[in-house]
Design an enzyme around this catalytic site. Structure first.
Site, PDB file in Angstrom:
ATOM      1  N   ASP A   1       2.219   2.033   3.394  1.00 21.83           N
ATOM      2  CA  ASP A   1       3.128   1.030   3.978  1.00 21.83           C
ATOM      3  C   ASP A   1       4.574   1.474   3.794  1.00 21.83           C
ATOM      4  OD1 ASP A   1       0.935  -0.671   4.323  1.00 21.83           O
ATOM      5  OD2 ASP A   1       1.402  -1.894   2.554  1.00 21.83           O
TER       6      ASP A   1
ATOM      7  N   HIS B   1       0.872  -1.181   0.000  1.00 21.34           N
ATOM      8  CA  HIS B   1       0.000   0.000   0.000  1.00 21.34           C
ATOM      9  C   HIS B   1       0.914   1.238   0.000  1.00 21.34           C
ATOM     10  CE1 HIS B   1      -2.447  -2.950   2.313  1.00 21.34           C
ATOM     11  NE2 HIS B   1      -3.494  -2.364   1.792  1.00 21.34           N
TER      12      HIS B   1
END
Ligand SMILES: [Co+2]
Ligand SMILES: [Co+2]
Ligand SMILES: [Co+2]
Ligand SMILES: [Co+2]
Ligand SMILES: [Co+2]
Ligand SMILES: [Co+2]
Ligand SMILES: [Co+2]
Ligand SMILES: [Co+2]
Lengths: 440, 440, 440, 440
Positions: free
Chosen positions: A104, A101
């Site tokens: 992340d 993501h």
């Protein structure tokens, strides 16, 4: 490169007899199965989020892992430290792909501009690391569910400004995925759902969601991204009800908004079971509806009602998954991504390897067992024989529209049609599967 | 007319204070609520099958009710005796409608011709009884799931001859429904599903199912039946997986075969909960997808994983169901059918009345409470305010396709858009509902 | 002897490579595993009820099997025909044991005296057949749940006359079990529970149940029956709630009535999962509470909320069950009884063999894999190391009662005790199990 | 005192007609119901943890509430600020009790001595605030599940040093509860369970748990604490399986270790439903087993498999709970504690009041409706009549041990006892309950 896993070398295939816990027993990347290498068939990916963004906290307690890069500190420094460890892990594990993501890999910062700058800097670093290690990106995605602003949804939020904020992240995450050569782009609508119907306008939210998805498709073509767009179904958690409930529900949504040719599904095993289906069911349904894309390989716990995201370890189950995939031609751009969490008590750095090695060996064995079935395909034979009547004249005429209810009733009545039931042979078929699994 | 219920007179409305267990406390057929009588709003129906074709057996034990018309004897004589008792019950209960399967009312006999003859004779009798009593048919249907020949499905059977046999029954059941002035025709695919994917070709079976449904539509137009065609979703039981899993799944199926304008759904409360949804969810979803048709009003047990088909008795739940129905304009041809079974221990003839009286009073109260909400509609007000942004310029432009991901991201970035979350007020809304339910 | 299975000879062990579906691949009765033969370890039994008393009916449809001995006819003649077929099957299958309910084997007749006479006559016949074939009785039981009189319970019925009627059946079934040399006697309280708390006095019903169980114990000693008395837990179905919910609940009941030394549990896999536990959990709990007795080997469906009673086919699961049994010394008088039903679509006589062969091979493989674990017992080693602290001084002192909360708090405070968490190594352990299962 | 809720005054009873959302409609503390005030009957408590220690985070996203006292800062200052807000809330709400865990109210610090000092200082402050506001402590408890050291259990941890650490907290939490005049002390074994049986010695862990509970009892007597000791059952979450699974399981555990007179249960509604039981079942079972203590009043979501801890809002359910409590003599030292969380989207400070007001009105209405049932107790009457046979001679003789299986079988046979089933009248009883709920 980090040396968080300093005691661990690159994981090697050592065969079924090996007693080395840090070796593959069944995953032999270059071994050829039904004409392709295992690496090509399985297209394994590790995920950034559970492995490197989570410290072992759950709803009832704090982190147990003590990952150094998740401690307080300068956010960008920590992000780089995290990337170092992640690529150390990826390289040593030997799965060819990873997934992430946006947030992340890069800190959100205090403004959209911060977000854009941080994300851009970090994807440059990821690109360099891909170059250096040979790792590839299976898919990218945007996290539009964790920030408080998304508590009532992203695309389906009652506030269009939040839709716009989510669009901003998806725009950048899609661009980053293209920049890094990602094979697919995934959308998981973690907050696209409702907590109570008392404050929710289902019809409005569907319209918003449909528009959002169309914007994603338009953007894909605009930037020339040639991977698949994937929707990941999940029935509930964190919301009480999530719109992308399961494969069949997503399919209906896609049909409503004319998107069924543009999206496929990324099926997660634990989401399948939370929705009341077997993992096998979701895979077979996706193929039947022609929307199969990719897999988040994990498992739930048959007694627990939340997403435990455990590593897959049932060869019995995975064999049938691999059978479906092989019979339908294998992955195109998808793959097996391990959307898997260690148990909170698995606090040793080596446990990350144990989990993935077990998962990869389970899939590898499942592949080999599925190939063994196909070589002498009693399942296909049984089905062919069972449905043979539909390949005969009457069956074809019925499906071809040559009968009305009236003419078919007339035919049946004139001949007093009295067909007998034929055994479904379920127990025999299950025995035959077991013989492939455990026989020689 | 029978006198099985000889000690019971026609059930009257006696008001909330009545201590007579065999009286309505809330269902007052001619009482006007929001401009229509309760009878017009609620369109209650009793079912033939659970009430008159079931003797109280379950998987672990035999019948407990000892219904005389279910004892051995001449099949047609028993069917007539059953019809007498059924219409005695219907008349005394005062629900204006009833529902049946073909083989609920007439014995199948030994051949298709027997079936046709028996069914024709019995529907003549039912027609006469309708005339005599003023009862109307809410819907008819064909039972293509109980006979052993249907064990592997009817339309989705591997054998086209069984498809033809099912078509024969549906042909006659549709014709009978038209003949008896039925308001709707229902299809419940009780065996349209699978026990194991090992012997099942999902894609083939979908094609068969799609063709069958198209034949039903064609026949509807051919005979000029102007009621609704309804599909009743159920996720599992008797099969491991049933194709008409829930409303969203049925919608996807209808879209695939171009049938979404031709069919609506008949939602059963207990099927909703077996599929992992609330009853309220299924109703709201059907309206959002524009496929709402009718309701099988019952309830399950929140702790049990099978279809208990209990009488609805939660006014708390039914109020929200009625609210959705009222807000969406009420029933057209559908109604509340009690697809409900007595508990196996409820062995007194009067228990059939207790169950239905409780169910009807629950719906009647739900209707009145829903009307009370609507008179001062805090739910609608809350939603209007909550989604107001979508009625403003930016919201409309987004939905109108005036933004791409790129242009929206650009807008958000330039203004560093930072929308705040707004309380969803769930607890307040729940309190407000309770105040209508239990306030003065 | 019947010849219902005329085309099928006695099932032989042919080894893992055999392609004969009517042969054992893994169950080799005389093969020695950890010092005992497989036959001695596994103590397989077939059941009378699902195999010979059920014709394939379910709640939504009639029988599909067409068993000749279940057709109308003289009840005793049919019972004899059934016994012939049953013993033909038992003999050909090669499981050494069988199990029955009183009314599985003999018709109830019209009076208690009929019941007694029929049952006596049929148990004579069974005795003769045991003699003739070498078959043995694993356990007998009384069906005090199917007759309408038991609809509200047997021992827990509100009517003491029904308690007395149930006592009569249990009296005769216990005597018959002794007469036939049965190794155990089972009590399954299929209707001992409630449908609604509105009409149920839980405390009273517990007292009745406690008294009944004590009478059973007294009778056991009186007749000198030296097998185990077993209670079979099940959480629900047919009742909404059954008193013998699971092993832990049964244990509490036994403790309350001072019966914990007199009864053990007969654990059914599908009942375990219906109660929210894994099969493994129930077995391990029974050993931990010292009430393990016997097993009804079957499986449920992880997506379905009722008792599907399928044949066990997961070697992955069965291996851990066998591990627990072996580690705890093996069966004493219990065994693996197949309380299993064919799928309703498995209509060939041979399907009964396929189901049992698959189940027996699954258990046999589970036994061999469990033995392989034990030979190099990483599970035991892990546990020994993990709990080692409790074998040290402080652990022993704590368990020995040498510390109070105060003195232990004092000790901890003085030393500022700050123990660190240690990895639970779950993923590694799961991999190690898989290596035994699928390694060479 | 804080003024976090500055716009909100003390909540008043304004009656069912009030349109003020921040007023009680049904909870009128001094109103007398069946001889006691509502305040005395209901004994409401608010909890510290969900209300004041949780910022709205869930597994998929961060805090949404933005509580000032949960932001970074000096830990003791924040704890005092929190206490100020908590007592502002408690005082304005008007529930007479509150509950806390040790580390809810005081920071753990870096050593046991820190923990002791902080906790002591904060409990002095809580004592002063109790004095000042008149608030009382319903129960105290120790959090021995959140810190990483407890990841594998507290009393059941494989490491005795962790047992000792937990004992230290329980020692201080019990002492604090006594010091603050707490009415009860609760033990919730949040991590007392297992993740996998592969690394768990169930028997050992039970022994540890039994010893721990005995130490708690001994300490209670030593310090002269005269409240109840309560165990709070929960089946799973955070662990895969928790030892205190449900009331019946806890009862078995207590019996095993001779503790059944020393502990009662604190039943939480949402834990009941997670264990496969209705809330009503757990309450009725606790009374039947004579271990009822207190209630954590909340509710789950019937479609979700985790602990949602929502505010109770079903008067239909709560009426039957209150009926059981009233019939069994009411609370002794227990009460209704709201172990309840706002929905994560309920971000306004006022939402804390809405949730509690709704919960308290639900219980108050439940109490009044239960009292109305009792005034004309058709439930008790039905049961008395239904079980009347057990008060007659034969029933008493059976329960009194005057019959053996043999003599009872003999009696039944001689008289050919053939009792008939009697209707359980479930639908009628449900209607009667509804009439009390919704009648005039
Ligand atoms: Co996923
Ligand atoms: Co997941
Ligand atoms: Co229905
Ligand atoms: Co139903
Ligand atoms: Co069983
Ligand atoms: Co079973
Ligand atoms: Co609680
Ligand atoms: Co809770």
């Amino acid at each position: 490169m980090a040396d968080y896993f300093q005691d661990i070398s690159a994981i090697q295939y050592e065969g079924a007899e090996s007693t080395n816990p840090l070796a593959f027993k069944h995953y032999n990347p270059q071994e050829v199965v039904l004409g392709k290498t295992m690496e090509e068939h399985l297209r394994f990916a590790s995920c950034y989020w559970h492995n490197f963004c989570w410290d072992g906290a759950d709803v009832f307690g704090g982190g147990t892992f003590g990952r150094p890069w998740l401690q307080p500190g300068d956010a960008m420094e920590r992000a780089k430290q995290k990337a170092d460890v992640a690529f150390e892990f990826f390289s040593k594990l030997g799965a060819p792909f990873y997934c992430f993501h946006d947030i992340d890999v890069a800190p959100e910062g205090d403004s959209i501009n911060d977000y854009i700058r941080n994300f851009s800097e970090m994807t440059d670093i990821l690109g360099a690391k891909q170059e250096e290690t040979g790792m590839k990106l299976l898919w990218g995605t945007a996290n539009v569910f964790s920030h408080p602003r998304y508590m009532s949804g992203a695309a389906t939020n009652p506030d269009p400004a939040i839709f716009a904020r989510a669009a901003t992240q998806v725009f950048h995450a899609m661009n980053a995925t293209k920049k890094l050569g990602g094979a697919n782009y995934v959308l998981w609508g973690g907050r696209e759902g409702y907590e109570t119907l008392l404050n929710t306008d289902l019809k409005r939210e569907r319209e918003q969601f449909g528009r959002f998805m169309n914007m994603v498709v338009e953007h894909k073509y605009k930037i020339g991204f040639d991977g698949l767009l994937l929707i990941e179904p999940k029935p509930q958690e964190p919301t009480k009800h999530q719109y992308d409930y399961d494969t069949a529900t997503v399919y209906g949504f896609l049909k409503e908004f004319g998107l069924e040719k543009e999206f496929a599904v990324n099926i997660e095993a634990n989401h399948a079971t939370l929705s009341g289906h077997s993992f096998h069911h979701e895979i077979a349904t996706a193929f039947a509806l022609d929307v199969f894309g990719s897999i988040d390989a994990n498992r739930g716990d048959a007694q627990l009602g939340w997403d435990t995201d455990q590593f897959p370890n049932s060869v019995e189950e995975m064999t049938l998954i691999c059978y479906e995939i092989l019979k339908n031609g294998g992955y195109t751009s998808g793959g097996f991504n391990f959307d898997t969490k260690l148990r909170r008590q698995s606090t040793d750095p080596a446990d990350l390897f144990h989990g993935h090695i077990g998962g990869m060996d389970t899939c590898a064995l499942g592949l080999k067992k599925a190939a063994a079935i196909i070589e002498n395909d009693f399942i296909a034979d049984t089905k062919a024989k069972r449905y043979a009547g539909w390949d005969d004249a009457m069956g074809k005429q019925i499906l071809g529209g040559e009968y009305s209810l009236a003419s078919l009733a007339d035919l049946a009545t004139r001949s007093n049609l009295d067909p007998r039931q034929v055994s479904g042979k379920q127990e025999l078929l299950e025995n035959q599967v077991n013989q492939v699994l455990f026989g020689r």
